[in-house]
Write an enzyme that holds these catalytic residues in place. Structure first.
Site, PDB file in Angstrom:
ATOM      1  CD  GLU A 112      -2.848  -0.473  -0.441  1.00 36.28           C
ATOM      2  OE1 GLU A 112      -2.656   0.443  -0.525  1.00 36.28           O
ATOM      3  OE2 GLU A 112      -3.058  -1.329  -0.780  1.00 36.28           O
TER       4      GLU A 112
HETATM    5  C1  LIG Z   1       2.485  -9.719   0.906  1.00 38.42           C
HETATM    6  C2  LIG Z   1       2.542  -8.597  -0.705  1.00 38.42           C
HETATM    7  C3  LIG Z   1       1.085  -8.107  -0.508  1.00 38.42           C
HETATM    8  C4  LIG Z   1       0.883  -7.053  -1.723  1.00 38.42           C
HETATM    9  N1  LIG Z   1      -0.231  -7.295  -2.209  1.00 38.42           N
HETATM   10  C5  LIG Z   1      -0.797  -6.084  -3.269  1.00 38.42           C
HETATM   11  C6  LIG Z   1      -1.846  -6.109  -3.493  1.00 38.42           C
HETATM   12  O1  LIG Z   1      -2.681  -6.799  -2.751  1.00 38.42           O
HETATM   13  N2  LIG Z   1      -1.805  -5.517  -4.955  1.00 38.42           N
HETATM   14  C7  LIG Z   1      -0.819  -4.798  -5.400  1.00 38.42           C
HETATM   15  O2  LIG Z   1      -1.417  -4.008  -7.110  1.00 38.42           O
HETATM   16  N3  LIG Z   1      -0.168  -4.471  -5.037  1.00 38.42           N
HETATM   17  C8  LIG Z   1       0.320  -4.969  -3.874  1.00 38.42           C
HETATM   18  N4  LIG Z   1       1.754  -5.380  -3.223  1.00 38.42           N
HETATM   19  C9  LIG Z   1       2.626  -5.128  -3.700  1.00 38.42           C
HETATM   20  C10 LIG Z   1       3.213  -3.709  -3.147  1.00 38.42           C
HETATM   21  O3  LIG Z   1       2.051  -3.053  -3.181  1.00 38.42           O
HETATM   22  C11 LIG Z   1       4.695  -3.213  -3.954  1.00 38.42           C
HETATM   23  O4  LIG Z   1       6.037  -4.208  -2.979  1.00 38.42           O
HETATM   24  C12 LIG Z   1       5.239  -2.049  -3.014  1.00 38.42           C
HETATM   25  O5  LIG Z   1       3.932  -0.871  -3.784  1.00 38.42           O
HETATM   26  C13 LIG Z   1       6.811  -1.643  -3.165  1.00 38.42           C
HETATM   27  O6  LIG Z   1       6.764  -1.970  -4.696  1.00 38.42           O
HETATM   28  P1  LIG Z   1       8.380  -2.337  -4.887  1.00 38.42           P
HETATM   29  O7  LIG Z   1       7.886  -3.906  -4.210  1.00 38.42           O
HETATM   30  O8  LIG Z   1       8.160  -2.840  -6.689  1.00 38.42           O
HETATM   31  O9  LIG Z   1       9.536  -1.698  -4.550  1.00 38.42           O
HETATM   32  P2  LIG Z   1      10.057  -0.551  -5.142  1.00 38.42           P
HETATM   33  O10 LIG Z   1       8.984   0.062  -6.453  1.00 38.42           O
HETATM   34  O11 LIG Z   1      11.098  -1.583  -6.136  1.00 38.42           O
HETATM   35  O12 LIG Z   1      10.788  -0.369  -4.445  1.00 38.42           O
HETATM   36  C14 LIG Z   1      11.892  -0.568  -3.989  1.00 38.42           C
HETATM   37  C15 LIG Z   1      12.513   0.545  -2.632  1.00 38.42           C
HETATM   38  O13 LIG Z   1      12.965   1.352  -3.378  1.00 38.42           O
HETATM   39  C16 LIG Z   1      12.564   3.028  -2.736  1.00 38.42           C
HETATM   40  N5  LIG Z   1      11.405   3.891  -3.110  1.00 38.42           N
HETATM   41  C17 LIG Z   1      11.116   3.476  -4.763  1.00 38.42           C
HETATM   42  N6  LIG Z   1      10.006   4.682  -5.403  1.00 38.42           N
HETATM   43  C18 LIG Z   1      10.709   5.608  -4.480  1.00 38.42           C
HETATM   44  C19 LIG Z   1       9.905   6.693  -4.408  1.00 38.42           C
HETATM   45  N7  LIG Z   1       9.838   7.649  -5.621  1.00 38.42           N
HETATM   46  N8  LIG Z   1      10.504   7.787  -3.434  1.00 38.42           N
HETATM   47  C20 LIG Z   1      11.841   7.448  -2.037  1.00 38.42           C
HETATM   48  N9  LIG Z   1      11.559   6.036  -1.871  1.00 38.42           N
HETATM   49  C21 LIG Z   1      11.751   4.890  -3.297  1.00 38.42           C
HETATM   50  C22 LIG Z   1      11.120   1.557  -1.594  1.00 38.42           C
HETATM   51  O14 LIG Z   1      10.427   2.715  -1.111  1.00 38.42           O
HETATM   52  C23 LIG Z   1      12.097   0.588  -1.578  1.00 38.42           C
HETATM   53  O15 LIG Z   1      12.211   0.741   0.048  1.00 38.42           O
HETATM   54  C24 LIG Z   1       1.658  -5.852  -2.916  1.00 38.42           C
HETATM   55  C25 LIG Z   1       2.933  -6.681  -1.729  1.00 38.42           C
HETATM   56  C26 LIG Z   1       3.032  -7.641  -1.180  1.00 38.42           C
HETATM   57  C27 LIG Z   1       4.874  -8.123  -0.216  1.00 38.42           C
END
Ligand SMILES: Cc1cc2nc3c(=O)[nH]c(=O)nc-3n(C[C@H](O)[C@H](O)[C@H](O)COP(=O)(O)OP(=O)(O)OC[C@H]3O[C@@H](n4cnc5c(N)ncnc54)[C@H](O)[C@@H]3O)c2cc1C
Length: 592
Positions: A436
């Site tokens: 989220e």
């Molecule tokens: C168990 C689980 C359930 C989930 N459920 C859902 C769901 O129901 N629906 C859905 O759509 N998604 C879901 N997700 C996805 C989740 O919302 C994302 O994993 C999350 O938003 C982070 O995206 P990412 O994993 O690609 O990490 P990334 O975006 O690659 O982030 C990696 C790191 O970089 C940082 N970062 C990235 N961009 C920025 C920025 N602009 N400024 C500062 N820091 C930044 C982040 O804070 C993080 O520390 C789920 C994930 C998990 C693990």
């Protein structure tokens, strides 16, 4: 393994003594809702939570979920529990009456949701997403979509999901690549979504996905994303689930926690295209999705609260039982006698009570919006909800890491052993700061949209209210010390706000670099406000000889602990905010 008990007294104190629940219901036109009904509802919810859901927490964690020929098979006992949840009407508690909801106050719904979250967060994730999807469809769907889907989702007969994330599009949703091609009255979607919570299961006869995708002529980036409704089963002429749509779960993740909540890779359109319907305006999908995301962000704050309380209850029980000290007469005493164990328990207790207060305050803003006498008044509450949302999600989820960590620490070696159950709370809490919108994204939301976006006006109003509470406290015998601390903290809140407004445009890294510490500072400050208000009310009730003396004096002591141990963190956050982003960004990437 400890049992779960809903903290009625704290809920009752917040609802009735701090928020004046009865008056709020009258103002919102909910004449038939009052504190008596609220107590009865909480009691019933707590029964389902502790007797039915809490036992599934451990078994679901151990068994996890499986992907078979018919899709995802949820953990044993979940389908029966979900049926009980739906049959008792819990799914529709706060939903609009127009679609079969019971229109109960949001603050009461938040209190009830804490019970599901504390009892079994893997279970409660399913209704959380359905509630958010209902909000988005109600706000942005056509009448036909609303009439077709909402009654079934409000009742809980069908569940909802949120399909945003793709392998290349996580925090940066501008990279969403799923396609939607128009065909007659619908669209054909193709693409893959990952990490979709409760993306598939056998508990209900249908699952409704809200999916971000791009139209063929869409502009690049965020401005070219639209929102679609795609249901697992296509509906027949009677609106009942018929043939399978072209969407399927093709994989499930093995993960650190929330083992019983399926995290699915969903494939759309492997056989020509999943039939979907546009929700809201073309290319305005992010705006529509924000309705669901804001709801879910507050929901994750409540999950973090629920897990913190569960962890606290378990640590408290252990600390009273575990004998690890010998008196001079040779008898043994429990670890709760040790000052350091007390420190950990007090931190858990005071943090959890502050979280709960903030969750209730934030949820009550929706009821106050409903009760508003003028559009200006309503706008004020809408702005406050917007301001609270990243703090509720960001600060509470971060603080829940520390609380559940301490829950494990209090157990000593047994905390590291799965059998105790404490480790599960710690593992389950870990996702809270990630999904989220990560903590980083919440920080950006608070400094960007919510503070710089209105020139700090909504924040200024909040700081003024906190200041007024500190002034009130300074008039009360025994609260002078806490009043002075709150005044000092609110003053640094004002200075941090002014610093941000002044320096944010200096270079592009300033606001982003300080954002998380800014958000944490406002969180600790809001927590201090809640605890200060609680201490004030407790003093008044004690003075009048009203209420439960032991509970009220514990409330005052817990507030004092918060002021001694957690509120001072505002000062260190302030120092890091005003240090700016220079040392954060000074190294070249190669120097790491
Ligand atoms: C168990 C689980 C359930 C989930 N459920 C859902 C769901 O129901 N629906 C859905 O759509 N998604 C879901 N997700 C996805 C989740 O919302 C994302 O994993 C999350 O938003 C982070 O995206 P990412 O994993 O690609 O990490 P990334 O975006 O690659 O982030 C990696 C790191 O970089 C940082 N970062 C990235 N961009 C920025 C920025 N602009 N400024 C500062 N820091 C930044 C982040 O804070 C993080 O520390 C789920 C994930 C998990 C693990």
């Amino acid at each position: 393994m400890s049992e779960y008990q809903f903290p009625y007294k704290d809920a009752d104190f917040l609802l009735n003594d701090l928020l004046d629940f009865d008056q709020m219901c009258l103002d919102a036109g909910l004449d038939e809702v009052n504190s008596e009904l609220a107590s009865a509802i909480l009691e019933e919810a707590a029964r389902l939570g502790s007797e039915v859901l809490a036992p599934l927490n451990t078994s679901g964690d151990r068994s996890g979920v499986k992907l078979g020929e018919n899709g995802v098979q949820e953990a044993a006992g979940f389908a029966e529990a979900y049926r009980q949840y739906v049959d008792s009407g819990w799914a529709s508690l706060a939903a609009d009456e127009q679609y079969g909801g019971q229109a109960m106050p949001r603050v009461l719904a938040a209190a009830v949701v804490e019970i599901w979250d504390a009892a079994c967060v893997s279970f409660s994730l399913c209704p959380l997403l359905t509630t958010g999807a209902v909000e988005a469809i109600a706000a942005h769907g056509s009448d036909e979509l609303k009439n077709t889907y909402l009654p079934n989702m409000v009742s809980g007969e069908w569940t909802g999901t949120m399909c945003l994330t793709e392998p290349a599009a996580g925090s940066d949703l501008a990279a969403v690549a799923t396609k939607a091609i128009p065909e007659g009255d619908h669209y054909l979607l193709t693409g893959q979504k990952i990490f979709i919570t409760w993306g598939d299961h056998q508990m209900t006869e249908n699952v409704v996905h809200l999916v971000l995708a791009r139209l063929p002529d869409a502009p690049a980036g965020i401005r070219g994303i639209s929102l679609f409704l795609v249901s697992k089963f296509l509906l027949d002429e009677n609106g009942r689930p018929g043939k399978l749509n072209d969407v399927a779960c093709v994989g499930i993740e093995h993960k650190l926690g929330i083992h019983a909540a399926p995290t699915c890779t969903m494939s759309f359109g492997d056989n020509g295209g999943a039939i979907g319907y546009l929700l809201g305006q073309p290319n305005k999908g992010m705006m529509s999705m924000f309705t669901m995301m804001n709801d879910a962000r507050q929901g994750v704050g409540i999950q973090s609260l629920g897990l913190s309380d569960r962890s606290y209850q378990q640590a408290r029980a252990f600390a009273k039982e575990r004998l690890q000290g010998t008196n001079s007469d040779g008898s043994r005493f429990p670890i709760i006698e040790y000052p350091d164990v007390r420190r950990m328990l007090m931190l858990m207790k005071s943090a959890t009570e502050a979280m709960r207060g903030l969750v209730y305050f934030a949820a009550a803003e929706s009821d106050l919006t409903r009760a508003a006498k003028s559009p200006e008044d309503a706008q004020k509450h809408i702005a406050r909800t917007g301001l609270y949302t990243p703090i509720v999600k960001g600060w509470i989820s971060e603080l829940s890491q520390e609380v559940t960590y301490l829950g494990t620490q209090i157990h000593g070696g047994m905390g590291f052993i799965e059998e105790t159950g404490s480790a599960q709370h710690y593992r389950d809490a870990r996702i809270m700061t990630i999904y989220e919108g990560t903590t980083g994204i919440q920080g950006l939301d608070l400094v960007g949209r919510k503070t710089l976006g209105d020139n700090g006006e909504a924040l200024q109003e909040l700081l003024d209210e906190i200041h007024a509470t500190a002034d009130d406290m300074s008039e009360v015998n025994g609260l002078g010390g806490m009043a002075a601390s709150l005044l000092k903290a609110v003053q640094s809140g004002r200075e941090a706000r002014a610093w941000l407004l002044e320096h944010a445009t200096e270079d592009r890294n300033v606001a982003a670099g300080v954002s998380v510490n800014f958000m944490m500072m406002m969180g600790y400050l809001c927590g201090g406000w809640v605890m200060g208000k609680s201490a004030l009310k407790a003093a008044a009730l004690l003075e009048a000889g009203n209420g439960d003396k032991s509970f009220l004096s514990a409330k005052q002591i817990t507030a004092q602990f918060y002021f001694d141990h957690l509120l001072p963190r505002c000062a260190s956050c302030f120092a890091t905010v005003t240090a700016g982003s220079k040392s954060i960004m000074a190294l070249d990437v190669e120097q790491f």
